[in-house]
Enzyme design. Sequence first.
Site, PDB file in Angstrom:
ATOM      1  N   GLU A 249      33.045  49.009  41.844  1.00 28.07           N
ATOM      2  CA  GLU A 249      34.395  49.530  42.081  1.00 28.07           C
ATOM      3  C   GLU A 249      34.729  50.650  41.105  1.00 28.07           C
ATOM      4  O   GLU A 249      35.390  51.623  41.471  1.00 28.07           O
ATOM      5  CB  GLU A 249      35.406  48.389  41.969  1.00 28.07           C
ATOM      6  CG  GLU A 249      35.315  47.394  43.116  1.00 28.07           C
ATOM      7  CD  GLU A 249      36.038  46.088  42.862  1.00 28.07           C
ATOM      8  OE1 GLU A 249      36.193  45.300  43.816  1.00 28.07           O
ATOM      9  OE2 GLU A 249      36.446  45.840  41.702  1.00 28.07           O
TER      10      GLU A 249
ATOM     11  N   ASP B  37      37.354  36.645  41.972  1.00 25.58           N
ATOM     12  CA  ASP B  37      38.644  35.952  42.024  1.00 25.58           C
ATOM     13  C   ASP B  37      38.742  34.931  40.895  1.00 25.58           C
ATOM     14  O   ASP B  37      39.808  34.751  40.296  1.00 25.58           O
ATOM     15  CB  ASP B  37      38.814  35.239  43.371  1.00 25.58           C
ATOM     16  CG  ASP B  37      38.752  36.184  44.558  1.00 25.58           C
ATOM     17  OD1 ASP B  37      39.267  37.313  44.444  1.00 25.58           O
ATOM     18  OD2 ASP B  37      38.181  35.792  45.592  1.00 25.58           O
TER      19      ASP B  37
ATOM     20  N   ASN C 183      34.845  45.325  39.208  1.00 20.38           N
ATOM     21  CA  ASN C 183      33.409  45.214  38.974  1.00 20.38           C
ATOM     22  C   ASN C 183      32.817  46.617  38.859  1.00 20.38           C
ATOM     23  O   ASN C 183      33.490  47.623  39.118  1.00 20.38           O
ATOM     24  CB  ASN C 183      32.724  44.364  40.054  1.00 20.38           C
ATOM     25  CG  ASN C 183      32.847  44.943  41.446  1.00 20.38           C
ATOM     26  OD1 ASN C 183      32.731  46.146  41.654  1.00 20.38           O
ATOM     27  ND2 ASN C 183      33.074  44.082  42.428  1.00 20.38           N
TER      28      ASN C 183
END
Length: 360
Positions: free
Chosen positions: A213, A282, A210
């Site tokens: 990150e 996820d 993302n």
Amino acid sequence: MDPAQLVALIEAFEGRTVAVIGDVVADEFVYGRVARVSREAPVLILEYDSTQVVAGAGGNAANNVAALGGRAALVSVIGRDESGRRLLASLHRQVNSRRVLRPAGQETTVKTRILAGGIHSAKQQVVRIDRVVRRAFDREARQAFEGAALAALADADAVVMSDYGSGLVTPRLAARLQAALRRGGHPIPVLIDTRYQLMDYRGLTACTPNESEVEQALGIRIADDPGILERAGREILERTAMQAVLITRGSRGMALFQADAPTVHIPIHGTDEIADVTGAGDTVMATMALALAAGAAFESAARLANYAGGLVVMKRGTATVTAAELRAAIQAGSPRDGQTRTRAGSVPAPVERRRARLGA
């Protein structure tokens, strides 16, 4: 892109196996009703309602693979405690958990979310408590885990490595798995979901970080600057030598980077009715991996992942998306603004925003 092609890919999910290797957590949701304000401190008193425990992190990715019609082979290490038992019980029937190891003395990482609300109102998260296991894995446990990971490759059509920082999944393990696949003449996609070591994994098929990150890994701030985004995506692509980098940007959609190809900017899918972003990353990873396992090109896989991410944030808690839901979303219409392409070094047109934060 023709929606019929995406629907055909979903049909190809059936029978595909994704090996999900690495960290799993027990996502615990404690629900309560607001009773009154405490006299002891300026805090709410909740009347306890119920508790739910579901598999998070790699466990959630495995459940998403299964919900989408594929099969998941989960490889991890958890405890023999009650949290571990409930985590395993929450796995989808198409998740093979026989390689989830439970050595003596091991504890299960638990993330507890306290949710409060009235009788006629939706419950909102008020606090999260993390009980993270920081116990180092001994030589015996690590050898057993890595042996299980290598064994899971034989029947896999794709691999997802889940690195949430426990030390279980490492760049060394990724290199070992890649070498085993090469020796066995089994060239399947290997994807990495890592919170803290994005730049340390090299030569894998794809990653789906993302935006936060990416900012942490490169020490930058992207915000609304498309030029910084473009340079960041290209830098990650070059330094990690991955085939594709899919950056999830929440309200700004997704950006897909491939070497020697224009950047593809995919707007968000769905409405502003956001319920919960827990575990959305996820879902994106699971969909991307399953699509690649089914033979999809990176752009098609990213578009399917975008639909799935938009659907899952409209559900509460750690949730999954089914193949039927994904198919219906595609048939109902494309993401709001279509998509844009930019050559390396150029910038995209603005896209509509939404309040979601995929993969937060």
